[in-house]
Design an enzyme around this catalytic site. Structure first.
Site, PDB file in Angstrom:
ATOM      1  N   ASP A  45     -13.100  22.749  50.283  1.00  2.08           N
ATOM      2  CA  ASP A  45     -12.228  21.748  50.860  1.00  2.08           C
ATOM      3  C   ASP A  45     -13.030  21.065  51.983  1.00  2.08           C
ATOM      4  O   ASP A  45     -14.143  21.461  52.325  1.00  2.08           O
ATOM      5  CB  ASP A  45     -10.927  22.381  51.363  1.00  2.08           C
ATOM      6  CG  ASP A  45      -9.821  21.350  51.514  1.00  2.08           C
ATOM      7  OD1 ASP A  45      -8.646  21.728  51.493  1.00  2.08           O
ATOM      8  OD2 ASP A  45     -10.148  20.145  51.629  1.00  2.08           O
TER       9      ASP A  45
HETATM   10  C1  GLC Z   1      -8.019  17.707  52.723  1.00  6.39           C
HETATM   11  C2  GLC Z   1      -7.076  18.587  51.926  1.00  6.39           C
HETATM   12  C3  GLC Z   1      -7.347  18.595  50.452  1.00  6.39           C
HETATM   13  C4  GLC Z   1      -7.873  17.233  50.026  1.00  6.39           C
HETATM   14  C5  GLC Z   1      -9.236  17.034  50.677  1.00  6.39           C
HETATM   15  C6  GLC Z   1      -9.830  15.668  50.352  1.00  6.39           C
HETATM   16  O1  GLC Z   1      -8.372  18.340  53.921  1.00  6.39           O
HETATM   17  O2  GLC Z   1      -6.942  19.940  52.339  1.00  6.39           O
HETATM   18  O3  GLC Z   1      -6.117  18.936  49.797  1.00  6.39           O
HETATM   19  O4  GLC Z   1      -8.001  17.190  48.621  1.00  6.39           O
HETATM   20  O5  GLC Z   1      -9.182  17.212  52.085  1.00  6.39           O
HETATM   21  O6  GLC Z   1      -9.047  14.662  50.875  1.00  6.39           O
END
Ligand code: GLC
Length: 747
Positions: free
Chosen positions: A295
């Protein structure tokens, strides 16, 4: 163990590579999706890439278009040009994607195309109801169609990878990200996870109209202590397997091509460095063949977790655990080269990660046509079509849940001549989109009052007063609102949360109506006109006080682009509400977690002995939720009778009659629950094991039948093996998890 690719360089000649690939393909199902030409392309690339180019493929960079996390990237264009980035996120439109893809495939040395990722969570331009709302439709076919439309619109604007489905099970509505998931039940959550992966990926995502799915957040992010986002997850292996892991496994079994690691730790080990999770379980036990992405900077955050002294050592932990791609952290970019030199990571581990990424690009068809997702004509003709708007409107009405309807307040009578639409969410377009609606244009959303005007404007005068704001202490508008209510024949009272009060980094300790909304509601309801509350929220709300004063409550969540029209279809009675909540609504935050598949305990509370002291209960609140899992009313009434169980060999059939005893045709979501009465470990009082959504005409009786095998009754044991135990069971059938008829059987 990561595959040893060291041998490949000794089989360099292309023909040898091709033969090698054919042999590997025979052994490994994942290659079956690759054409021989693509398999050869991947192996040839791998054998000619420099270390920097390999590390580039493991690097995902965010755009400066739309930040969905704390950090940004400066020189992404230069990194793409020099082959030091393999994927970007938060860019879209054909022109922009083509511009960046050109840098990769025409300027970099090996011309490897980029992945373009985006959070297409509940629609791309056509925004559908938030996932927790869609789950309340229990309509797997509609959920799949919504994701296919989302994939079609996203891929028409250059996106080929979505960071969805989010399949995190959660029992704590203080956590704002419950809005992105399917609620509290792993069995239903697994069916919805499969439907969403199928919708995004179709039968293989190389036709340019589907996108690579990314199941997230692996794993158990929804079990954060106290519902506080990013918090610790401390959970028994048994609970992890029984209540949290199944939807991830369902998504993998449905072919999800990528997995995103979660921010949280699980029992002391952050997911992004958790080798048991990412390699032993995901790859070796579940057979996952795609790639794993972190993430947003979750790799770098292992320093803050206190499991790595610096980002460099965190990078080694992540790669060695099974992470393939680093989102936005530039950690692999900055440290993998040194780590290889220092033998803290191996070449074969890097090559294995690159292989996973290149294979995904091949499966997307990007090697055959890097501009496959840059089709200007599709961008101009396939987005926000009338068909997608009509479907979105239908899904809005299917996702609405009628929580209360005293004296048949709803639907509005055609005789109503003056409708007052009051409340802080009545005229909001932006809140209709909910969280994670990145490419959705709020200006295109239909607000509640617009929907009411569209549906009732020709037959009634519509008056509007905001009354108060969503969450501040202003009350100056309440007097005018009460005046409007007094002048009207019917009041629609739009209350709830703003869209940014749920979603990521949006946990709340008080999950009741915020601000002065109760001051407004009490004043309006006191005006004595027929009144319904229309609720807008991204999580279950503890609205006990509203339940006591409001004649009717329609849960509409955040319905997306067509919210106002879909809600008006329900208010008018054009559509009979059929939605059922998939997450319990607590009476107050002190009750959390409250969920339907609870255990009996050794001292269960019983309604037969309400004053018994030494039992599992509260002094100040019932154990039951305000609204139980599976609850939702209709404009008609369904009655259940005649439940029967028939055991034949190792199968059990459970039947019952459902009668529409009201005045309107309606859809009913008939639910089947099972209780394993005696097990070698304690078992939940109820487990959802089946449902059928049926249209039952007024006065009609339908006989529903469910058939289960022993496997359907199996459960995880302390040895983490899943199997069935013979004995006595209760079967329950009903329109929600609390109001059921029952029969027992032995199997
Ligand atoms: C965010 C979220 C994730 C998302 C990613 C890209 O922090 O936790 O769900 O897909 O970053 O935006």
């Amino acid at each position: 163990m990561r595959r040893n690719t060291g041998l490949i360089k000794f089989f360099f000649p292309a023909i040898a590579l091709y033969l090698l690939m054919q042999t590997v393909a025979a052994q490994n199902s994942a290659f079956t999706r690759l054409s021989p030409a693509d398999s050869l392309k991947v192996e040839t690339l791998l054998s000619t890439m420099t270390l920097d180019e390999k590390i580039g493929q493991l690097t995902l960079l965010a755009s400066d278009w739309n930040s969905t996390g704390p950090a940004m990237n400066a020189n992404y264009e230069q990194l793409i040009r020099t082959g030091k980035a393999g994927a970007v996120l938060n860019f879209y439109t054909v022109d922009k994607v083509r511009e960046l893809q050109k840098l990769a495939v025409e300027e970099s040395r090996l011309k490897i195309p980029l992945l373009f990722g985006n959070d297409v969570i509940h629609g791309h331009r056509t925004i559908f109801p938030i996932p927790l709302a869609q789950a309340a439709s229990w309509d797997l076919a509609s959920i799949e169609i919504a994701e296919h439309i989302a994939a079609a619109e996203a891929s028409a604007e250059g996106i080929n990878w979505t960071y969805a489905p989010m399949v995190d099970i959660a029992r704590d509505p203080r956590w704002g990200r419950v809005s992105e998931g399917a609620g509290e039940d792993a069995w239903l959550g697994s069916l919805i996870a499969k439907a969403r992966v199928r919708g995004f990926q179709g039968d293989g995502y190389s036709d340019g109209t589907h996108v690579l799915a990314c199941v997230k957040h692996f794993a158990a992010y929804g079990a954060a202590v106290a519902g506080r986002d990013y918090n610790v997850v401390d959970i028994s292996p048994l609970s992890l397997y029984e209540y949290y892991l199944p939807p991830y496994k369902a998504a993998i079994d449905a072919g999800a091509g990528s997995v995103m690691t979660s921010f949280n730790e699980i029992n002391g080990v952050p997911s992004t460095m958790n080798r048991w999770l990412l390699t032993d379980l995901l790859r070796n036990e579940w057979g996952f063949r795609g790639f794993v992405v972190t993430d947003w900077t979750s790799l770098n955050e292992m320093v803050a977790h206190g499991v790595a002294a610096d980002v460099k050592s965190a990078s080694a932990l992540a790669l060695n655990a099974g992470v393939d791609m680093d989102m936005q952290g530039s950690a692999f970019l900055n440290h993998l080269g040194e780590l290889l030199k220092e033998k803290q990571v191996t070449q074969s581990a890097i090559d294995e990660a690159v292989h996973h990424v290149l294979r995904a690009k091949a499966e997307l068809g990007l090697f055959s046509d890097p501009y496959l997702f840059c089709n200007k004509k599709r961008e101009q003709t396939e987005i926000m079509t009338k068909e997608s708007q009509d479907f979105a409107r239908k899904l809005v009405s299917e996702s609405c849940v009628l929580l209360k309807n005293a004296n048949n307040t709803l639907p509005l009578s055609p005789a109503v001549k003056i409708i007052a639409v009051i409340g802080p969410l009545a005229d909001s377009k932006i809140d209709m989109l909910g969280s994670w609606s990145s490419a959705g244009k709020w200006e295109q959303a239909v607000s509640l009052i617009e929907g009411v005007r569209n549906r009732f404007g020709s037959q009634a005068r519509i008056i509007y007063e905001k009354g108060c704001n969503i969450s501040d202490s202003q009350v100056s508008g309440i007097e005018a609102a009460v005046k409007a209510a007094r002048e009207s024949d019917f009041v629609i009272l739009a209350l709830g949360e703003s869209r940014d009060m749920s979603g990521e980094a949006a946990s709340r300790t008080n999950i009741d109506l915020p601000g002065e909304q109760y001051t407004l509601a009490e004043a309006i309801i006191k005006a004595g006109k027929p009144t319904t509350v229309v609720l807008f929220n991204g999580r279950p709300l503890a609205i006990s006080r509203l339940e006591q004063i409001a004649p009717a409550i329609l849960e509409t969540w955040f319905g997306g682009t067509q919210a106002g029209n879909g809600i008006a279809d329900i208010l008018s009675g054009d559509v009979n509400p059929s939605g059922k909540i998939t997450m319990s609504f607590p009476r107050n935050a002190g009750q959390i977690p409250v969920y339907y598949n609870a255990k009996n305990t050794g001292r269960p509370f019983s309604n037969d002995r309400p004053d018994e002291k030494y039992v599992s209960r509260y002094l100040d609140c019932p154990n039951t939720p305000l609204y139980p899992f599976g609850f939702g009313l209709s404009y008609t009434r369904f009655t259940y009778s005649g439940i029967k169980t028939i055991v034949e060999g190792d199968r059990i059939t459970i039947t019952a009659n459902v009668t529409n005893s009201g005045e309107k045709d309606g859809q009913e979501i008939v639910q089947l629950y099972i209780q394993d009465k005696v097990g070698t470990i304690t078992r939940p009082l109820k487990e959802l094991k089946g449902f059928k959504k049926l249209l039952i005409k007024k006065g009609e009786t339908v006989n529903v039948s469910f058939s289960l095998s022993r496997d359907d009754l199996s459960f995880y044991h302390p040895d983490l093996k899943k199997y069935w135990e013979p004995g006595e069971f209760n079967a329950y059938i009903g329109g929600n998890s609390a109001e059921v008829i029952s029969a027992s059987f032995n199997l």
